[in-house]
Design a protein around this motif. Structure first.
Motif, mmCIF file in Angstrom:
data_model
loop_
_atom_site.group_PDB
_atom_site.id
_atom_site.type_symbol
_atom_site.label_atom_id
_atom_site.label_comp_id
_atom_site.label_asym_id
_atom_site.label_seq_id
_atom_site.Cartn_x
_atom_site.Cartn_y
_atom_site.Cartn_z
ATOM 1 N N LEU A 458 39.958 -7.187 11.664
ATOM 2 C CA LEU A 458 39.989 -7.899 10.389
ATOM 3 C C LEU A 458 40.615 -9.269 10.585
ATOM 4 N N LEU A 459 40.175 -10.218 9.777
ATOM 5 C CA LEU A 459 40.662 -11.602 9.873
ATOM 6 C C LEU A 459 41.263 -12.019 8.540
ATOM 7 N N ASP A 460 42.541 -12.442 8.575
ATOM 8 C CA ASP A 460 43.202 -12.833 7.328
ATOM 9 C C ASP A 460 42.870 -14.268 6.963
ATOM 10 N N ALA A 461 43.540 -14.805 5.965
ATOM 11 C CA ALA A 461 43.230 -16.142 5.465
ATOM 12 C C ALA A 461 43.457 -17.224 6.504
ATOM 13 N N GLU A 462 44.379 -16.990 7.462
ATOM 14 C CA GLU A 462 44.663 -17.979 8.516
ATOM 15 C C GLU A 462 43.928 -17.646 9.808
ATOM 16 N N TRP A 463 42.983 -16.718 9.747
ATOM 17 C CA TRP A 463 42.174 -16.307 10.901
ATOM 18 C C TRP A 463 42.987 -15.555 11.949
ATOM 19 N N ASN A 464 44.095 -14.965 11.529
ATOM 20 C CA ASN A 464 44.828 -14.073 12.421
ATOM 21 C C ASN A 464 44.090 -12.743 12.483
ATOM 22 N N ALA A 465 43.992 -12.173 13.685
ATOM 23 C CA ALA A 465 43.250 -10.925 13.862
ATOM 24 C C ALA A 465 44.158 -9.716 13.668
ATOM 25 N N LYS A 466 43.634 -8.690 13.004
ATOM 26 C CA LYS A 466 44.355 -7.449 12.744
ATOM 27 C C LYS A 466 43.478 -6.277 13.193
ATOM 28 N N ILE A 467 43.996 -5.458 14.080
ATOM 29 C CA ILE A 467 43.260 -4.270 14.507
ATOM 30 C C ILE A 467 43.293 -3.229 13.388
ATOM 31 N N SER A 468 42.138 -2.673 13.042
ATOM 32 C CA SER A 468 42.057 -1.628 12.020
ATOM 33 C C SER A 468 41.272 -0.442 12.579
ATOM 34 N N ASN A 469 40.863 0.473 11.683
ATOM 35 C CA ASN A 469 40.088 1.656 12.069
ATOM 36 C C ASN A 469 40.781 2.456 13.171
ATOM 37 N N LEU A 470 41.964 2.959 12.847
ATOM 38 C CA LEU A 470 42.763 3.712 13.817
ATOM 39 C C LEU A 470 42.596 5.221 13.654
ATOM 40 N N GLU A 471 41.511 5.632 13.030
ATOM 41 C CA GLU A 471 41.311 7.053 12.728
ATOM 42 C C GLU A 471 41.047 7.906 13.963
ATOM 43 N N LEU A 472 40.665 7.279 15.078
ATOM 44 C CA LEU A 472 40.392 8.026 16.308
ATOM 45 C C LEU A 472 41.515 7.894 17.319
ATOM 46 N N ALA A 473 42.608 7.257 16.926
ATOM 47 C CA ALA A 473 43.706 7.027 17.864
ATOM 48 C C ALA A 473 44.285 8.347 18.358
ATOM 49 N N SER A 474 44.789 8.324 19.601
ATOM 50 C CA SER A 474 45.412 9.525 20.165
ATOM 51 C C SER A 474 46.431 9.107 21.208
#
Length: 605
Positions: A458-474
């Motif tokens: 995901l990209l916020d208003a300042e174009w900083n990247a955010k990792i999402s979709n952690l439903e498969l994390a282990s």
């Protein structure tokens, strides 16, 4: 008879010692006369309304208690008209039949949701406290005399007689045992020769002496409070309901210890042996309000009500849906949030991820993702705003990402080369934080993301990247089989072809390498060859030729040979399963090379 199909078992929804209750559909007119809908012409009856109703057929008992209860309910409900007391629509008293027709309350009784039951939803702690407060207000209403209504002592307050409407608001029903108190003597004690009520809820002083007053209802309500408390706690810790872990209490209503203590204390006071020592309903209400306030003020309370989420998403409208996965849908919305510093409420724009709670995978993925989001807080991992675990729903609420997902910009020339490098650095930093075990840096706590791809960034208003979709994390010490099983998941192309059965931290590094190549080439992952192909074909290629042959046409002129060589090298480096610390350093070198080359161009100009 017609509406219930001759009191058919298929229409029966409940049965007690004094009667059987059926669900039916009738036409109710303003005068409360009722007819089955198949016997009238609706167009000729403008003052009639179709109603789903509860029909109670009362037994004709030898002790005449059935008839006494029938007449008592008619008397009480004719004097007691309130939105939170079950409405009496009509009655039938013919051919030895005694039938009462009530409004139908859609979510059944409170008893249905406590202890062992087969209901598809479980009530959480926050909901149960609100229901408790609702009941307390209803009992106070009964106990208060007005010019239109005398004091009423219910005599049979119990969870089976607390009904829940479609908004989960409590209503009191079954007034067959109720007693009226004279309006100017509402505090006095009645002496009854016949003890009535349900044994488990029965006031011990009333049971032994026949002395009945409002405090008898308070005792019964105390039993209900304990049923609610114990039933809710069971739902939160029962391993048969949910996989046990340290977040169980948080996930099922954000249980706050002060809230629980206040609630249990007033419940104990209601169960005092003598009527004189029990609190009034006014005091009970005050204490329950304190318990709810403690819950709302809890720093650890991230629970967001289902009602607020439905408002935010227009009841999960398709117009609000922004993305679909195999086991979830995501929506845009605005959630009301308390601003404690300014002492007022404001709205926050959020992303709402609603898991498919009817599947086996959905609830488990919800638990996995929320657990990781609680434990791993980093500027390059999406922030958790809250969650909802009500009525069978499993919903996670994230911070809003103004610029959406990275995959939207793979082939968008407006996303510059410098922005692309910075985004790649952000992703590498967030992934490194996960892999090293968060702030503690403990190796045995490191995580595998399992689904690194441009669609998960995901990209916020300042174009900083955010990792999402952690439903498969282990955990990295517990590799899991790859769970993606179709193009629609958007993950094909990011999967390491040499590790098709299991994922590891090296699998995440490979996926990161593919993401870097997407940013460089302007081609989606499923259009790309494996990283090994690029290593063999372009590993020793001149950077200028690499730019001409592989780089995205929309940004070719922005790419310096030095930054191209470094970023492309990092992508191949990821494919060789190297450590993430070196990846961040090399990406930062690529950024500095790009900045340096731009300075040279400016100087020459």
């Amino acid at each position: 008879m017609s509406a219930t199909n001759n009191f058919s078992e298929t229409c029966r929804i409940g049965k007690g010692g004094y009667g059987t209750v059926y669900k039916a559909v009738l036409l109710i007119c303003d005068g409360n006369n009722a007819s089955p809908i198949d016997e009238v012409n609706k167009e000729e009856l403008p003052n009639r309304h179709i109603n789903t109703v509860a029909i109670k057929r009362i037994f004709d008992r030898v002790d005449n208690q059935g008839e006494h209860g029938f007449l008592s309910e008619i008397e009480m409900l004719s004097k007691c008209k309130h939105q939170n007391v079950v409405s009496l629509f009509g009655l039938c008293y013919e051919e030895n039949e005694m039938v009462l027709i009530y409004e139908y309350v859609s979510n059944g009784s409170l008893e249905d949701y406590l202890g062992d039951n087969d209901k598809p939803v479980n009530l959480n702690w926050a909901q149960c406290m609100q229901i408790s407060l609702d009941i307390a207000h209803r009992i106070k209403y009964l106990h208060t005399s007005t010019k239109d209504k005398p004091t009423i002592i219910h005599r049979d307050i119990k969870s089976a007689n607390i009904l829940l409407d479609n908004n989960w608001v409590a209503k009191i029903g079954d007034f067959g045992f109720s007693k009226l108190n004279n309006t100017n003597q509402q505090s006095r004690t009645l002496v009854t020769s016949t003890i009535a009520g349900t044994s488990l809820y029965l006031d011990p002083e009333y049971s032994s002496t026949g002395k009945l007053n409002k405090k008898s209802d308070v005792y019964s309500f105390g039993v209900v409070l304990f049923e609610i408390m114990c039933g809710t706690l069971k739902e939160m810790v029962d391993p048969n309901i949910i996989e046990a872990d340290e977040n169980n209490f948080m996930l099922y209503g954000g249980l706050n210890q002060d809230s629980l203590d206040t609630y249990s204390r007033i419940a104990y006071q209601c169960l005092e042996e003598t009527q004189a020592k029990r609190p009034t309903m006014e005091v009970v209400i005050e204490e329950l309000e304190k318990a709810i306030l403690s819950q709302k003020n809890s720093k650890d309370n991230l629970h967001i009500s289902l009602g607020d989420i439905k408002l935010a998403t227009e009841n999960f409208s398709d117009d609000k849906c922004i993305k679909k996965g195999r086991y979830w849908k995501q929506y845009d919305g605005e959630i009301p949030r308390a601003d404690t510093s300014a002492n007022h409420e404001h709205t926050s724009t959020v992303i709402v991820k609603r898991f498919d709670s009817m599947s086996e995978e959905g609830p488990q993925r919800f638990l996995t993702e929320i657990k990781v989001l609680v434990e791993f807080k980093h500027k390059n991992i999406v922030s958790l705003v809250g969650y909802c675990a009500e009525m069978g729903e499993r919903i996670i609420v994230y911070e809003h990402a103004l610029n959406g997902r990275l995959n939207k910009y793979v082939q968008d020339a407006s996303l510059t080369w410098m922005q692309r490098i910075n985004i790649c650095i952000d992703v590498a930093r967030g992934l490194a934080f996960l892999q090293r075990g968060g702030v503690t840096g403990e190796d045995d706590q490191g995580m595998i993301h399992g689904d690194i791809k441009s669609g998960s960034i995901l990209l916020d208003a300042e174009w900083n990247a955010k990792i999402s979709n952690l439903e498969l994390a282990s955990s990295k010490w517990k590799p899991e089989k790859w769970k993606h099983d179709g193009d629609d998941y958007g993950s094909l192309g990011f999967l390491d072809p040499t590790r098709e059965d299991y994922i590891t931290q090296e699998s995440d590094m490979y996926s990161l390498g593919v993401l870097l190549l997407e940013m460089f080439s302007g081609r989606f992952a499923w259009e790309l060859e494996p990283l090994s192909f690029y290593k063999d074909k372009y590993g020793r290629c001149d950077p200028t030729d690499l730019i001409n042959q592989v780089a995205f046409d929309g940004i070719k002129e922005q790419i310096s040979a030095n930054s191209c060589e470094k970023l492309f090298g990092v992508a191949l480096y990821c494919g060789a399963y190297k450590g993430n610390r070196a990846v961040i350093e090399k990406l930062e070198e690529a950024l500095q090379a790009h900045i340096g080359s731009n300075r040279v161009k400016i100087t020459r100009t």
